[in-house]
Scaffold this active site. Sequence first.
Site, short mmCIF file in Angstrom:
data_model
loop_
_atom_site.label_atom_id
_atom_site.label_comp_id
_atom_site.label_asym_id
_atom_site.label_seq_id
_atom_site.Cartn_x
_atom_site.Cartn_y
_atom_site.Cartn_z
N HIS A 64 21.05 -13.38 8.46
CA HIS A 64 20.84 -12.03 8.39
C HIS A 64 19.98 -11.85 7.34
O HIS A 64 19.67 -10.38 6.84
CB HIS A 64 22.22 -11.37 7.90
CG HIS A 64 22.77 -11.75 7.10
ND1 HIS A 64 23.14 -12.88 6.73
CD2 HIS A 64 23.13 -11.19 5.96
CE1 HIS A 64 24.11 -12.74 5.73
NE2 HIS A 64 23.70 -11.96 4.78
N HIS A 79 18.01 -7.68 3.63
CA HIS A 79 19.64 -8.31 3.90
C HIS A 79 19.42 -6.85 5.06
O HIS A 79 19.06 -5.79 4.72
CB HIS A 79 20.34 -7.87 2.77
CG HIS A 79 21.67 -8.58 3.01
ND1 HIS A 79 22.34 -7.45 3.79
CD2 HIS A 79 22.70 -8.93 2.66
CE1 HIS A 79 24.29 -8.21 4.21
NE2 HIS A 79 23.31 -9.54 3.49
#
Length: 157
Positions: A64, A79
């Site tokens: 992620h 992110h």
Amino acid sequence: MFFFKKNKNLKAFLTGELVCIDKVNDDVFSQKMMGEGIAIKPTDDKIYAPCDGIIEIVFEKTEHAIGITMDNGVQLLIHCGLNTVNLEDRICEAKVQKGDKVKAGQLLMTFDREKLKAGNYDDITMLVVLDQGNAKKITFVKDQDVVANKTEIAMIE
């Protein structure tokens, strides 16, 4: 002989609505605990390199988040989503790995926006400056709609 200064500005890493990082619904990002940055509320599911650099980290298991270091020492973290470190299902898929050299505009990651929403995850995606390196100043643009690989989102001096 002429020497041209390489463009160090950052391009949008995602298509969507760019917002100031202090509007992100997460204290770690909004209070800039990790660093200054910017966020994009996506209308797409592809994340691209905002600059040339070297991939320093791809978060294992969840994929992620990806870290990039530019040749001027600026360290960036992209992110995807909020609380996505807790993901159980494969929702994000990195297209690069640690040590890869990337060019601005190169595909870094894809993610499934519908699965994120189904799991009650916010899909807002942040770019955080972890280390300013040799840059004297980094200036982010104001809230606006942005297009991946086209819209400049930060000027680096």
